[in-house]
Design an enzyme around this catalytic site. Structure first.
Site, short mmCIF file in Angstrom:
data_model
loop_
_atom_site.label_atom_id
_atom_site.label_comp_id
_atom_site.label_asym_id
_atom_site.label_seq_id
_atom_site.Cartn_x
_atom_site.Cartn_y
_atom_site.Cartn_z
N GLU A 90 0.85 -1.19 0.00
CA GLU A 90 0.00 0.00 0.00
C GLU A 90 0.88 1.23 0.00
O GLU A 90 1.80 1.36 0.81
CB GLU A 90 -0.93 0.02 1.21
CG GLU A 90 -1.85 1.23 1.25
CD GLU A 90 -2.88 1.16 2.37
OE1 GLU A 90 -3.68 2.11 2.49
OE2 GLU A 90 -2.88 0.16 3.11
N THR A 92 1.12 5.72 -1.15
CA THR A 92 0.41 6.98 -0.93
C THR A 92 -0.84 7.08 -1.78
O THR A 92 -1.86 7.61 -1.35
CB THR A 92 1.35 8.16 -1.26
OG1 THR A 92 2.55 8.02 -0.52
CG2 THR A 92 0.69 9.48 -0.92
N TYR A 93 -0.78 6.54 -2.99
CA TYR A 93 -1.87 6.75 -3.94
C TYR A 93 -2.69 5.50 -4.23
O TYR A 93 -3.56 5.53 -5.08
CB TYR A 93 -1.32 7.32 -5.25
CG TYR A 93 -0.57 8.61 -5.06
CD1 TYR A 93 -1.23 9.76 -4.66
CD2 TYR A 93 0.81 8.68 -5.24
CE1 TYR A 93 -0.56 10.95 -4.46
CE2 TYR A 93 1.50 9.87 -5.05
CZ TYR A 93 0.81 11.00 -4.66
OH TYR A 93 1.49 12.17 -4.46
N GLY A 94 -2.45 4.38 -3.53
CA GLY A 94 -3.28 3.22 -3.80
C GLY A 94 -2.77 1.94 -3.17
O GLY A 94 -1.63 1.86 -2.70
N VAL A 96 -2.08 -2.14 -3.76
CA VAL A 96 -1.73 -3.03 -4.86
C VAL A 96 -2.04 -4.47 -4.46
O VAL A 96 -1.65 -4.93 -3.38
CB VAL A 96 -0.24 -2.90 -5.24
CG1 VAL A 96 0.09 -3.85 -6.39
CG2 VAL A 96 0.08 -1.46 -5.63
N LYS A 111 -3.93 -2.24 -9.04
CA LYS A 111 -3.69 -1.09 -8.17
C LYS A 111 -5.02 -0.41 -7.91
O LYS A 111 -5.62 0.18 -8.81
CB LYS A 111 -2.71 -0.11 -8.83
CG LYS A 111 -2.35 1.07 -7.94
CD LYS A 111 -1.26 1.92 -8.57
CE LYS A 111 -0.85 3.05 -7.65
NZ LYS A 111 0.24 3.87 -8.22
N ASP A 212 9.84 11.15 -9.46
CA ASP A 212 9.94 10.42 -8.20
C ASP A 212 10.70 9.11 -8.40
O ASP A 212 10.28 8.06 -7.91
CB ASP A 212 8.57 10.15 -7.60
CG ASP A 212 8.64 9.77 -6.12
OD1 ASP A 212 9.68 10.08 -5.49
OD2 ASP A 212 7.67 9.18 -5.60
#
Length: 396
Positions: A90, A92-94, A96, A111, A212
């Protein structure tokens, strides 16, 4: 009591198994009969454009793939197509998930996009997810993770990106498989760097920045293939560059121009991150582990030197350039002490020759205008001479 969703990220494995038994197998699937080519001239002719639906005859082959046109029918249901295997991670944005396509038996990564309903109430669908989806659909390269489709569940927050499955991220692979004395061989180091530089070149040629890049955002397949992943912060860039936020890139991999407030940046920030990854692969740990932005700047200057009119002529034009004072330049840079050329085995790191050190230093150049590009890095003598690049071995 509301029915528990077996794709709910908050559900537990035990409840999911009970729910799956109660619901039973997926519903009937549509079988498509496709006429085969006649074996002789005397055989009956078939219209090549005709597709019959129903029971297959002896002259047809049957496909188990369901007929689905996403343009007219929308996204498929995750319940009908995929069977959950395990929760992978897991971010920041989802969340998996590891899942299996019930039709093809292919293992994929799902995701699940995170929704913050207080924020999304006025903003709509998460912009970071939209950005990642659009970027990945625009990029197609073996060194970049691919998106196969989008699928949905029963709730508004049940939206999934179906991606190819990679067993580990590079950070975990290095920690679990390739710590001293089992350090990467020079050929494997070249193989990893060549793959991620090829992915970066493809991305930059199509006018995208990742913003990133770090070892935890690089994915490793069982075959040894390494690919760029997690494009949640990716953006298009322009030439001349327009202003973008400088609050990007994880601190240990952040380029010095970003730390000094530069808002008009380009692919050079990704190359700096790749240089930090290069060094990390050699010595099995992040090479500049600052505790904050000021400490990170101090570690960068200790590693590669302080700005002057030669190594960064336009440094004084940066927004935060006048806010810092630093000590007199060191006589010997940390970079050369940390990464000695042709080091003996007791240094406990991957062997680095003169060409490798030259490439590393050019990727970690202070001035973004003088920093090497991904294209130039791939044409560097490091990849042309010496041992040949090989796929890394992380799985026995």
């Amino acid at each position: 009591m509301p029915k528990r969703d077996r794709w709910d990220s908050s559900s537990e494995e035990e409840n999911d198994e009970i729910e799956q038994k109660r619901l039973g197998p997926a519903g009937p699937r549509l079988e498509v009969s496709v006429p085969t080519k006649p074996t002789s001239k005397s055989s009956p002719t078939h219209d090549a454009t005709t597709t019959t639906v129903g029971k297959a005859s002896s002259s047809t082959t049957t496909s188990k793939y369901p007929l689905h046109n996403p343009l007219t029918m929308g996204c498929r249901s995750v319940y009908d197509i995929y069977e959950r295997v395990a929760r992978v991670s897991e971010g920041t944005y989802g969340v998996v998930w590891k899942a299996k396509d019930v039709t093809t038996q292919e293992i994929v990564a799902l995701k699940q996009i995170k929704f913050d309903w207080e924020f999304q109430k006025n903003q709509g669908f998460p912009v970071t997810a939209l950005r990642e989806i659009s970027v990945l659909l625009a990029l197609s390269h073996e060194s970049i993770v691919s998106v196969k489709e989008m699928v949905v569940g029963s709730g508004k927050d049940q939206v999934f990106m179906v991606m190819e499955y990679f067993e580990l991220d590079l950070q975990a692979a290095m920690k679990e498989k390739r710590q001293y004395p089992n350090v990467l061989r020079q050929s494997e180091l070249k193989g990893i760097m060549k793959q991620i530089l090829e992915g970066a070149r493809h991305m930059h040629n199509l006018w995208f920045l990742h913003r990133d890049l770090k070892t935890s955002n690089l994915l490793v397949h069982r075959s040894g293939r390494v690919a760029l992943g997690d494009f949640g912060l990716a953006r298009r860039y322009e030439d001349p560059p327009r202003a973008l936020t400088q609050l990007v890139v994880t601190l240990w991999y952040r380029a010095p121009e970003l730390l000094f407030g530069e808002a008009k940046y380009g692919p050079a920030i990704d190359v700096w991150s790749l240089g930090c990854i290069f060094g990390e692969l050699i010595c099995q740990e992040a090479i500049m582990q600052g505790q904050g932005e000021l400490d990170q700047i101090d570690k960068i200057f200790a590693m590669v030197g302080t700005p002057n009119e030669t190594n960064w002529p336009n440094f004084h034009t940066l927004p935060c350039a006048g806010m810092f004072r630093w000590k007199n330049p060191q006589t010997e840079l940390e970079l050369r002490k940390r990464f000695p050329i042709n080091a003996p085995p007791h240094f406990r790191q991957t062997f680095l020759d003169g060409n490798g050190f030259d490439l590393l230093s050019k990727m970690l150049t202070l001035d973004p205008a003088q920093r090497i590009t991904a294209e130039q890095a791939l044409n560097h003598p490091y990849f042309k001479t010496g041992v040949k690049a090989e796929l890394p071995l992380f799985f026995s």
